[in-house]
Design an enzyme around this catalytic site. Sequence first.
Site, PDB file in Angstrom:
ATOM      1  N   HIS A  83       5.959  -0.846  -2.683  1.00  0.00           N
ATOM      2  CA  HIS A  83       5.449  -0.224  -3.914  1.00  0.00           C
ATOM      3  C   HIS A  83       5.458   1.291  -3.821  1.00  0.00           C
ATOM      4  CE1 HIS A  83       2.993  -4.069  -5.113  1.00  0.00           C
ATOM      5  NE2 HIS A  83       4.293  -4.227  -5.221  1.00  0.00           N
ATOM      6  N   ALA A 121     -10.710  -7.988   7.642  1.00  0.00           N
ATOM      7  CA  ALA A 121      -9.494  -7.983   8.485  1.00  0.00           C
ATOM      8  C   ALA A 121      -9.697  -7.165   9.755  1.00  0.00           C
ATOM      9  CB  ALA A 121      -8.328  -7.424   7.681  1.00  0.00           C
ATOM     10  N   SER A 164      -4.869  -9.618  -3.113  1.00  0.00           N
ATOM     11  CA  SER A 164      -5.437 -10.591  -4.066  1.00  0.00           C
ATOM     12  C   SER A 164      -4.376 -11.562  -4.574  1.00  0.00           C
ATOM     13  CB  SER A 164      -6.054  -9.846  -5.254  1.00  0.00           C
ATOM     14  OG  SER A 164      -5.054  -9.021  -5.859  1.00  0.00           O
ATOM     15  N   ASN A 190       0.832  -1.213   0.000  1.00  0.00           N
ATOM     16  CA  ASN A 190       0.000   0.000   0.000  1.00  0.00           C
ATOM     17  C   ASN A 190       0.858   1.251   0.000  1.00  0.00           C
ATOM     18  OD1 ASN A 190      -2.096  -1.787   0.147  1.00  0.00           O
ATOM     19  ND2 ASN A 190      -2.380  -1.553   2.361  1.00  0.00           N
ATOM     20  N   VAL A 191       0.380   2.262  -0.689  1.00  0.00           N
ATOM     21  CA  VAL A 191       1.117   3.536  -0.749  1.00  0.00           C
ATOM     22  C   VAL A 191       0.504   4.532   0.232  1.00  0.00           C
ATOM     23  CG1 VAL A 191       1.849   3.159  -3.140  1.00  0.00           C
ATOM     24  CG2 VAL A 191      -0.291   4.384  -2.707  1.00  0.00           C
TER      25      VAL A 191
HETATM   26  C1  BV8 Z   1       8.712  -5.936 -11.071  1.00  0.00           C
HETATM   27  C2  BV8 Z   1       1.544   1.252  -7.614  1.00  0.00           C
HETATM   28  C3  BV8 Z   1      10.864  -6.411 -11.930  1.00  0.00           C
HETATM   29  C4  BV8 Z   1       0.381   2.070  -7.909  1.00  0.00           C
HETATM   30  C5  BV8 Z   1       1.472  -1.112  -7.895  1.00  0.00           C
HETATM   31  C6  BV8 Z   1       5.542 -12.552 -12.731  1.00  0.00           C
HETATM   32  C7  BV8 Z   1       4.390 -13.036 -13.316  1.00  0.00           C
HETATM   33  C8  BV8 Z   1       3.524 -12.176 -13.973  1.00  0.00           C
HETATM   34  C9  BV8 Z   1       3.793 -10.792 -14.043  1.00  0.00           C
HETATM   35  C10 BV8 Z   1       4.931 -10.322 -13.451  1.00  0.00           C
HETATM   36  C11 BV8 Z   1       5.807 -11.196 -12.803  1.00  0.00           C
HETATM   37  N1  BV8 Z   1       6.833 -10.452 -12.307  1.00  0.00           N
HETATM   38  C12 BV8 Z   1       6.639  -9.156 -12.623  1.00  0.00           C
HETATM   39  C13 BV8 Z   1       5.493  -9.035 -13.326  1.00  0.00           C
HETATM   40  C14 BV8 Z   1       4.957  -7.798 -13.862  1.00  0.00           C
HETATM   41  C15 BV8 Z   1       4.132  -7.004 -12.853  1.00  0.00           C
HETATM   42  C16 BV8 Z   1       2.939  -7.788 -12.372  1.00  0.00           C
HETATM   43  O1  BV8 Z   1       2.957  -8.369 -11.297  1.00  0.00           O
HETATM   44  N2  BV8 Z   1       1.877  -7.794 -13.149  1.00  0.00           N
HETATM   45  C17 BV8 Z   1       0.671  -8.447 -12.703  1.00  0.00           C
HETATM   46  C18 BV8 Z   1      -0.512  -7.508 -12.873  1.00  0.00           C
HETATM   47  C19 BV8 Z   1       0.495  -9.743 -13.444  1.00  0.00           C
HETATM   48  N3  BV8 Z   1       4.929  -6.623 -11.693  1.00  0.00           N
HETATM   49  C20 BV8 Z   1       5.726  -5.544 -11.775  1.00  0.00           C
HETATM   50  O2  BV8 Z   1       5.878  -4.885 -12.781  1.00  0.00           O
HETATM   51  C21 BV8 Z   1       6.487  -5.182 -10.507  1.00  0.00           C
HETATM   52  N4  BV8 Z   1       7.870  -4.921 -10.824  1.00  0.00           N
HETATM   53  O3  BV8 Z   1       8.401  -7.081 -11.082  1.00  0.00           O
HETATM   54  O4  BV8 Z   1      10.005  -5.487 -11.306  1.00  0.00           O
HETATM   55  C22 BV8 Z   1      10.759  -6.066 -13.380  1.00  0.00           C
HETATM   56  C23 BV8 Z   1      11.486  -4.983 -13.817  1.00  0.00           C
HETATM   57  C24 BV8 Z   1      11.419  -4.678 -15.181  1.00  0.00           C
HETATM   58  C25 BV8 Z   1      10.593  -5.419 -16.045  1.00  0.00           C
HETATM   59  C26 BV8 Z   1       9.825  -6.474 -15.549  1.00  0.00           C
HETATM   60  C27 BV8 Z   1       9.895  -6.809 -14.208  1.00  0.00           C
HETATM   61  C28 BV8 Z   1       5.928  -3.877  -9.912  1.00  0.00           C
HETATM   62  C29 BV8 Z   1       4.624  -4.149  -9.233  1.00  0.00           C
HETATM   63  C30 BV8 Z   1       4.162  -2.873  -8.499  1.00  0.00           C
HETATM   64  C31 BV8 Z   1       3.151  -2.172  -9.325  1.00  0.00           C
HETATM   65  N5  BV8 Z   1       2.581  -1.049  -8.593  1.00  0.00           N
HETATM   66  N6  BV8 Z   1       1.042  -0.051  -7.254  1.00  0.00           N
HETATM   67  C32 BV8 Z   1      -0.432   2.343  -6.689  1.00  0.00           C
HETATM   68  O5  BV8 Z   1      -0.312   1.613  -5.688  1.00  0.00           O
HETATM   69  O6  BV8 Z   1      -1.189   3.296  -6.774  1.00  0.00           O
HETATM   70  S1  BV8 Z   1       0.631  -2.528  -7.754  1.00  0.00           S
HETATM   71  C33 BV8 Z   1      -0.894  -2.348  -7.024  1.00  0.00           C
HETATM   72  O7  BV8 Z   1      -1.373  -3.701  -6.879  1.00  0.00           O
HETATM   73  C34 BV8 Z   1      -0.914  -1.777  -5.609  1.00  0.00           C
HETATM   74  O8  BV8 Z   1       0.348  -1.585  -5.033  1.00  0.00           O
HETATM   75  C35 BV8 Z   1      -1.653  -2.867  -4.839  1.00  0.00           C
HETATM   76  O9  BV8 Z   1      -1.363  -2.914  -3.494  1.00  0.00           O
HETATM   77  C36 BV8 Z   1      -1.103  -4.055  -5.540  1.00  0.00           C
HETATM   78  C37 BV8 Z   1      -1.693  -5.382  -5.249  1.00  0.00           C
HETATM   79  O10 BV8 Z   1      -3.080  -5.277  -5.221  1.00  0.00           O
HETATM   80  P1  BV8 Z   1      -3.800  -5.620  -3.820  1.00  0.00           P
HETATM   81  O11 BV8 Z   1      -3.189  -4.795  -2.734  1.00  0.00           O
HETATM   82  O12 BV8 Z   1      -3.773  -7.088  -3.621  1.00  0.00           O
HETATM   83  O13 BV8 Z   1      -5.248  -5.045  -4.068  1.00  0.00           O
HETATM   84  P2  BV8 Z   1      -6.444  -5.788  -4.805  1.00  0.00           P
HETATM   85  O14 BV8 Z   1      -7.526  -4.798  -5.002  1.00  0.00           O
HETATM   86  O15 BV8 Z   1      -5.903  -6.563  -5.975  1.00  0.00           O
HETATM   87  O16 BV8 Z   1      -6.925  -6.887  -3.740  1.00  0.00           O
HETATM   88  C38 BV8 Z   1      -7.476  -6.489  -2.510  1.00  0.00           C
HETATM   89  C39 BV8 Z   1      -7.767  -7.770  -1.741  1.00  0.00           C
HETATM   90  O17 BV8 Z   1      -8.272  -7.414  -0.453  1.00  0.00           O
HETATM   91  C40 BV8 Z   1      -8.819  -8.645  -2.400  1.00  0.00           C
HETATM   92  O18 BV8 Z   1      -8.361  -9.995  -2.414  1.00  0.00           O
HETATM   93  C41 BV8 Z   1     -10.048  -8.515  -1.484  1.00  0.00           C
HETATM   94  O19 BV8 Z   1     -10.787  -9.713  -1.408  1.00  0.00           O
HETATM   95  C42 BV8 Z   1      -9.406  -8.212  -0.158  1.00  0.00           C
HETATM   96  N7  BV8 Z   1     -10.220  -7.418   0.770  1.00  0.00           N
HETATM   97  C43 BV8 Z   1     -11.057  -6.386   0.465  1.00  0.00           C
HETATM   98  N8  BV8 Z   1     -11.590  -5.892   1.610  1.00  0.00           N
HETATM   99  C44 BV8 Z   1     -11.057  -6.635   2.634  1.00  0.00           C
HETATM  100  C45 BV8 Z   1     -10.188  -7.590   2.099  1.00  0.00           C
HETATM  101  N9  BV8 Z   1      -9.519  -8.477   2.856  1.00  0.00           N
HETATM  102  C46 BV8 Z   1      -9.718  -8.417   4.187  1.00  0.00           C
HETATM  103  N10 BV8 Z   1     -10.518  -7.512   4.781  1.00  0.00           N
HETATM  104  C47 BV8 Z   1     -11.211  -6.615   4.041  1.00  0.00           C
HETATM  105  N11 BV8 Z   1     -12.024  -5.736   4.658  1.00  0.00           N
END
Ligand code: BV8
Length: 238
Positions: free
Chosen positions: A109, A220, A178, A92-93
């Site tokens: 992040h 949570a 997620s 989280n940011v």
């Molecule tokens: C990198 C900034 C090396 C913006 C963010 C391997 C496989 C596939 C793809 C990749 C891989 N390795 C790298 C990649 C590429 C990419 C990636 O992962 N793509 C994905 C989409 C497939 N990763 C990257 O690029 C990373 N860098 O690997 O560097 C590199 C270098 C050069 C070239 C290639 C690689 C950088 C990743 C960071 C990106 N920036 N944020 C911003 O934050 O504004 S990511 C963004 O997603 C946020 O940071 C966020 O936190 C993050 C994850 O999301 P979640 O926090 O999980 O949020 P989400 O909504 O998805 O889920 C919420 C969950 O909470 C749900 O499950 C829900 O059920 C639950 N929930 C809801 N309410 C509650 C709850 N649980 C409990 N209680 C509740 N009340």
Amino acid sequence: MNIYKNIVILTGAGISAESGLATFRSSNGLWNNHKVEDVATVEGFAKNPAYVHDFYNELKLELAKAKPNNAHLAITKLQKEYPANISVVTQNVDTLHEKAKNKNIFHIHGQINQAVCLNCGHILETFDDVGIFTTCNKCNTQGMMKPNIVFFGENLLYMDKVEKLLTTCDLFLSIGTSGIVFPAASFVQTAKYYGAKTYEFNLETTSNNCYFDEHIKGPAGTTLPAFVDNMIKSLSKN
Ligand code: BV8
């Protein structure tokens, strides 16, 4: 329940949901109103830095008003009352972990209240707007500030430290993520490989479910305080 010595708590947008902040992938999620490629990629920033600055300046206003919820406060209680090394590795940011007085926080992040100078690397801490005209208060260069947010395609922050934490922890808690974004989504695998007990706290089971020993379903803000109370109670039983 065992007594643990080294605990890693990974958090995602879900831990901030009960503070009123949108998660990324829910129906009213952050990305739904914006294209990821426009606001969270290196290419998007290069193409239109003013648009990306506007997106984060708007988000900053919202995050600045948010208050920590019982899940953040449960971590503070655990860090105060449970004798272990307890680190918070957050995707989280927002600054809700800081507002809840959590310690040992690693924003892998990036952080909404920071901008980085692409000329000299200086980090500007501010909740004020940052834009293409902002001057770095270290090297005085104008127009080289970028939100200190890790975009897709950028390396994560604090990864050396996080690697060490994951390979030495005996308890790994994943709260409100997620498990879609890498490499954070693979942290549970590393922790498990090195022998940690792994718990997932989420409203649903996620794509990572095979790496978790236990799933604690529910908000949570309810499940984590109960879990922390049990951990603290177990101290007197051992
Ligand atoms: C990198 C900034 C090396 C913006 C963010 C391997 C496989 C596939 C793809 C990749 C891989 N390795 C790298 C990649 C590429 C990419 C990636 O992962 N793509 C994905 C989409 C497939 N990763 C990257 O690029 C990373 N860098 O690997 O560097 C590199 C270098 C050069 C070239 C290639 C690689 C950088 C990743 C960071 C990106 N920036 N944020 C911003 O934050 O504004 S990511 C963004 O997603 C946020 O940071 C966020 O936190 C993050 C994850 O999301 P979640 O926090 O999980 O949020 P989400 O909504 O998805 O889920 C919420 C969950 O909470 C749900 O499950 C829900 O059920 C639950 N929930 C809801 N309410 C509650 C709850 N649980 C409990 N209680 C509740 N009340």
